[in-house]
Design a protein around this motif. Sequence first.
Motif, PDB file in Angstrom:
ATOM      1  N   LEU A  97      15.760 -67.608  47.987  1.00 30.45           N
ATOM      2  CA  LEU A  97      15.043 -67.031  46.676  1.00 30.45           C
ATOM      3  C   LEU A  97      15.993 -66.146  45.873  1.00 30.45           C
ATOM      4  N   GLU A  98      15.822 -66.379  44.469  1.00 33.38           N
ATOM      5  CA  GLU A  98      16.509 -65.469  43.769  1.00 33.38           C
ATOM      6  C   GLU A  98      16.525 -64.073  43.933  1.00 33.38           C
ATOM      7  N   CYS A  99      15.526 -63.615  44.162  1.00 32.40           N
ATOM      8  CA  CYS A  99      15.765 -61.988  44.825  1.00 32.40           C
ATOM      9  C   CYS A  99      15.430 -62.008  46.355  1.00 32.40           C
ATOM     10  N   LYS A 100      16.357 -61.980  47.149  1.00 25.02           N
ATOM     11  CA  LYS A 100      16.226 -61.990  48.218  1.00 25.02           C
ATOM     12  C   LYS A 100      15.645 -60.740  49.069  1.00 25.02           C
ATOM     13  N   PRO A 101      14.408 -61.004  49.993  1.00 21.65           N
ATOM     14  CA  PRO A 101      13.707 -60.013  50.515  1.00 21.65           C
ATOM     15  C   PRO A 101      14.562 -59.603  51.845  1.00 21.65           C
ATOM     16  N   LEU A 102      14.721 -58.432  52.050  1.00 22.07           N
ATOM     17  CA  LEU A 102      15.558 -58.217  53.268  1.00 22.07           C
ATOM     18  C   LEU A 102      14.687 -56.827  53.756  1.00 22.07           C
ATOM     19  N   PRO A 103      14.575 -56.554  55.175  1.00 24.65           N
ATOM     20  CA  PRO A 103      15.027 -57.467  56.145  1.00 24.65           C
ATOM     21  C   PRO A 103      13.617 -58.612  56.204  1.00 24.65           C
ATOM     22  N   VAL A 104      13.964 -59.485  57.081  1.00 27.39           N
ATOM     23  CA  VAL A 104      12.753 -60.605  57.523  1.00 27.39           C
ATOM     24  C   VAL A 104      12.618 -60.051  58.955  1.00 27.39           C
ATOM     25  N   TYR A 105      11.487 -59.578  59.334  1.00 24.74           N
ATOM     26  CA  TYR A 105      11.020 -59.324  60.522  1.00 24.74           C
ATOM     27  C   TYR A 105      10.279 -60.458  61.056  1.00 24.74           C
ATOM     28  N   LEU A 106      10.934 -60.953  62.313  1.00 22.78           N
ATOM     29  CA  LEU A 106      10.556 -62.067  62.845  1.00 22.78           C
ATOM     30  C   LEU A 106       9.604 -61.647  64.178  1.00 22.78           C
ATOM     31  N   VAL A 107       8.351 -61.592  64.216  1.00 26.26           N
ATOM     32  CA  VAL A 107       7.700 -61.144  65.483  1.00 26.26           C
ATOM     33  C   VAL A 107       7.417 -62.331  66.364  1.00 26.26           C
ATOM     34  N   ALA A 108       7.869 -61.938  67.680  1.00 25.56           N
ATOM     35  CA  ALA A 108       7.827 -62.989  68.536  1.00 25.56           C
ATOM     36  C   ALA A 108       6.560 -62.574  69.409  1.00 25.56           C
ATOM     37  N   ASN A 109       5.569 -63.528  69.199  1.00 23.86           N
ATOM     38  CA  ASN A 109       4.252 -63.346  69.608  1.00 23.86           C
ATOM     39  C   ASN A 109       4.050 -63.920  70.728  1.00 23.86           C
ATOM     40  N   GLU A 110       4.930 -64.341  71.353  1.00 24.12           N
ATOM     41  CA  GLU A 110       5.054 -65.189  72.755  1.00 24.12           C
ATOM     42  C   GLU A 110       6.092 -64.474  73.644  1.00 24.12           C
ATOM     43  N   PRO A 111       5.337 -63.598  74.522  1.00 22.24           N
ATOM     44  CA  PRO A 111       6.345 -62.589  75.330  1.00 22.24           C
ATOM     45  C   PRO A 111       7.176 -63.417  76.043  1.00 22.24           C
ATOM     46  N   GLU A 112       6.966 -64.824  76.444  1.00 20.52           N
ATOM     47  CA  GLU A 112       7.745 -65.492  77.157  1.00 20.52           C
ATOM     48  C   GLU A 112       8.939 -66.113  76.671  1.00 20.52           C
ATOM     49  N   ARG A 113       9.053 -66.104  75.321  1.00 24.26           N
ATOM     50  CA  ARG A 113       9.838 -66.735  74.605  1.00 24.26           C
ATOM     51  C   ARG A 113      10.648 -65.854  73.665  1.00 24.26           C
ATOM     52  N   SER A 114      11.906 -65.874  73.825  1.00 29.73           N
ATOM     53  CA  SER A 114      12.872 -65.407  72.915  1.00 29.73           C
ATOM     54  C   SER A 114      13.307 -65.724  71.674  1.00 29.73           C
ATOM     55  N   LEU A 115      13.035 -64.902  70.806  1.00 29.84           N
ATOM     56  CA  LEU A 115      13.856 -65.525  69.564  1.00 29.84           C
ATOM     57  C   LEU A 115      14.904 -64.602  68.970  1.00 29.84           C
ATOM     58  N   ARG A 116      15.686 -64.145  70.048  1.00 33.01           N
ATOM     59  CA  ARG A 116      16.850 -63.347  69.781  1.00 33.01           C
ATOM     60  C   ARG A 116      18.090 -64.130  69.329  1.00 33.01           C
ATOM     61  N   HIS A 117      17.920 -65.654  69.278  1.00 30.50           N
ATOM     62  CA  HIS A 117      18.993 -66.304  68.742  1.00 30.50           C
ATOM     63  C   HIS A 117      18.948 -66.408  67.029  1.00 30.50           C
ATOM     64  N   PHE A 118      17.920 -65.929  66.710  1.00 32.39           N
ATOM     65  CA  PHE A 118      17.878 -65.613  65.271  1.00 32.39           C
ATOM     66  C   PHE A 118      17.891 -64.245  64.507  1.00 32.39           C
ATOM     67  N   GLY A 119      18.567 -63.520  65.694  1.00 33.57           N
ATOM     68  CA  GLY A 119      18.893 -62.005  65.331  1.00 33.57           C
ATOM     69  C   GLY A 119      20.068 -61.957  63.975  1.00 33.57           C
ATOM     70  N   SER A 120      20.755 -62.961  63.805  1.00 33.80           N
ATOM     71  CA  SER A 120      21.727 -62.879  62.801  1.00 33.80           C
ATOM     72  C   SER A 120      21.067 -62.910  61.432  1.00 33.80           C
ATOM     73  N   ARG A 121      20.053 -63.378  61.442  1.00 34.11           N
ATOM     74  CA  ARG A 121      19.065 -63.990  60.160  1.00 34.11           C
ATOM     75  C   ARG A 121      17.932 -62.924  59.955  1.00 34.11           C
ATOM     76  N   ALA A 122      17.594 -62.511  60.966  1.00 31.81           N
ATOM     77  CA  ALA A 122      16.095 -61.718  60.917  1.00 31.81           C
ATOM     78  C   ALA A 122      16.210 -60.622  61.997  1.00 31.81           C
ATOM     79  N   THR A 123      15.385 -59.550  61.794  1.00 34.07           N
ATOM     80  CA  THR A 123      15.232 -58.641  62.876  1.00 34.07           C
ATOM     81  C   THR A 123      14.061 -59.013  63.655  1.00 34.07           C
ATOM     82  N   VAL A 124      14.544 -59.274  64.960  1.00 31.32           N
ATOM     83  CA  VAL A 124      13.495 -59.809  65.813  1.00 31.32           C
ATOM     84  C   VAL A 124      12.655 -58.632  66.496  1.00 31.32           C
ATOM     85  N   LEU A 125      11.346 -58.686  66.404  1.00 31.62           N
ATOM     86  CA  LEU A 125      10.654 -57.815  67.241  1.00 31.62           C
ATOM     87  C   LEU A 125       9.823 -58.364  68.377  1.00 31.62           C
TER      88      LEU A 125
END
Length: 160
Positions: free
Chosen positions: A33-61
């Motif tokens: 995007l032309e104006c970059k929104p920061l941060p991106v909050y990535l909510v892992a709504n599946e407790p058994e699945r980790s999304l930490r590998h996206f941690g360099s691109r988003a704040t993983v909750l």
Amino acid sequence: MTSSAPFSVAVALVVYGQSDATIARMLDQLESLECKPLPVYLVANEPERSLRHFGSRATVLEPLSNLGFCGGVNLAARAADQSAHSHLLLVNLDVELLAGDLIARLAQVFSIRPDCAFASPGIVFWPDTSLVWYRGGRIMRPIWTARHPGIGRPWPAKAQ
């Protein structure tokens, strides 16, 4: 989020069942995007699945349980508010294409109408982008029904 803060946008993405490829595609779009929104909050709504590998691109909750969609949005909203962002952009992961000037257009709405609490971009059907899927709404009181004018009508060329 407070309206007195300078315009700054955080993004909430609530993940439940989407593939890593779908998540990566959305992060790619947000980063382009032309104006970059920061941060991106990535909510892992599946407790058994980790999304930490996206941690360099988003704040993983990672909540301890599935909060549901609204609960996931609220978790991201609290994080954005604590980080002093003035606005939160909620994006569904099934969106196919974001307009490059999305943030600038939404910022313009809030600039013109500082009393505005919520704004939405126009949404078209996919893959036939010539028809309106959503372009605002109106709540009809006293029975609180929603009306969404324009559904199925041609998307105006000047709105592109």
